[in-house]
Scaffold this active site. Structure first.
Site: not given
Length: 418
Positions: A184, A295, A362
């Protein structure tokens, strides 16, 4: 009622059973604790100016490698979004993403696991997780005054440099193999620091980068606003260009050039240069981009953030893609097509890799089931773990896989983290 004698002297088979149960419990506890890694605080952090938002020392978790992995290193940058205003950074400093005061030991799974069955290629490497406490993907070098009069320290760049320097002294300098990864906001940080990481090693060292779920897009949300641009623009101007005079601006601008590509800054807006679509154009180190084209974090926060749609029209869809209508799927496919266009700029780069699946998820490397299990996404007949290993060790000609549109991939499990 049982007598006191019976309570004190159980039958032999019961005693044996209790001893066996205790042994199993002890063994299980030891096994569980074996992959829990304690926190190490950076030495001399204050003197180096390498501190978290609240001024506390940053931390990292180091699990030593062994055997054939003794001289191999995996550096993993923790993620956790960004703070782009005094208010949001002030709130952030009161928690684990802004202060080491709240950090604890961490469990290593997925690509960080020391279980050979889960992580056959990297299980015995030296593995490090660098905790994220600056709010700008390890890129800022500035400070500001909080509303209460205290200082907000935007020192992500110094944290990166100081922690890596300390790790170099602990053996990273003699690495024969090395990977810089992250998830991330940590995946974005891996892109930002990829060239710098690669340059720290001699040419004969295989140093590569693996950003996971770090490819954030500059797209319009449902209301027509560029939400991600707004977030990054605030972050860049607050943390990377927070200047109080022309002199300080020039000073900080010089520091920023160590993070943002000079080639991009020469012709584009500094915020645009913070986006991966521009960053990848200047990265020369071998890199594999691992991401979902759907995502889940970006669907929720970039495509359909709260306030960008009326009523509850998108609430169910952005929670679970299986709840989306055909019209909503068309919108998500538009996001997916933009994603594919942005990553294809590196498709012909030698030494690069792509693993772009169509799962609603994600971050996929830090979890056992998405990294390497029966629930793992498969592209080109490879799990993520197999694809990453083949790319890093160059076991195949190339690993450049881009999935088809949702819901074409039956290996996308509903159990994946979203």
């Amino acid at each position: 009622m049982a007598s006191s004698r019976e309570l004190r002297s159980p039958e032999p088979f019961l005693l044996l059973l209790l001893l066996l149960m205790a042994a199993v419990a002890s063994s299980s506890a030891a096994a569980a604790a074996g992959n829990v890694v304690e926190l190490t605080l950076l030495a001399g952090a204050q003197e180096k100016g390498a501190v978290c938002l609240d001024g506390s020392p940053p931390g990292y978790h180091l699990q030593r490698g062994f055997g054939s992995g003794e001289h191999s290193w995996l550096i993993f940058l923790e993620g956790g979004a960004w703070c782009n205003s005094i208010q949001s950074c002030s709130i952030r400093k009161m928690g684990v993403y802004g202060s080491s005061k709240f950090m604890k030991a961490a469990e290593f799974n997925g690509i960080l696991s020391n279980d050979q069955q889960v992580n056959s290629d990297f299980y015995n490497w030296n593995k490090v997780v660098i905790r994220y406490c600056d709010g700008a993907s390890f890129s800022g070098d500035a400070e500001a005054q909080d509303k209460d009069g205290s200082t907000l320290h935007f020192r992500g760049l110094r944290i990166w440099e100081a922690v890596v320097d300390e790790l170099m002294e602990k053996g990273l300098a003699t690495a024969k193999q090395a990977i810089l990864s992250g998830c991330s906001a940590g995946g974005l940080a891996a892109l930002l620091h990829c060239n710098d990481f690669h340059a720290k090693f001699p040419k004969e060292v295989s140093a590569k980068c693996l950003p996971d779920a770090g490819f954030f897009l500059d797209v319009e949300d449902l209301s027509g606003e560029r939400h991600m641009w707004s977030v990054f623009n605030g972050t860049v101007h607050l943390q990377l260009y927070n200047a109080y005079s022309d002199f300080f601006f020039a000073f900080f601008y010089q520091n920023v050039k160590e993070v943002l590509p000079k080639s991009c800054l020469a012709k584009k807006d500094r915020t645009e240069c913070f986006f991966p679509a521009e960053l990848v154009k200047s990265i020369t180190a071998p890199t594999l981009i691992l991401n979902s084209a759907y995502d889940s974090w970006q669907i929720r926060n970039v495509v359909a953030p709260d306030g960008s749609f009326s009523g509850q029209s998108w609430s169910s869809c952005k929670t679970d893609i299986r709840n989306c209508s055909s019209t909503q799927i068309q919108v998500l496919n538009g996001f997916r097509n933009k994603f594919v266009d942005d990553v294809e700029v590196v498709k012909d780069n030698g030494g690069w890799g792509l693993f772009i699946d169509s799962c609603f998820t994600h971050c996929q490397t830090p979890f056992n089931f998405s990294w390497n299990s029966q629930a793992s996404p498969v592209l080109g007949n490879k799990t993520i773990a197999k694809a990453v290993g083949d790319w890093y060790f160059e076991r195949t000609y190339e690993v450049k896989e881009i999935d088809c549109e949702y819901p074409c991939n039956p290996t996308c499990s509903s159990q994946l983290p979203t």
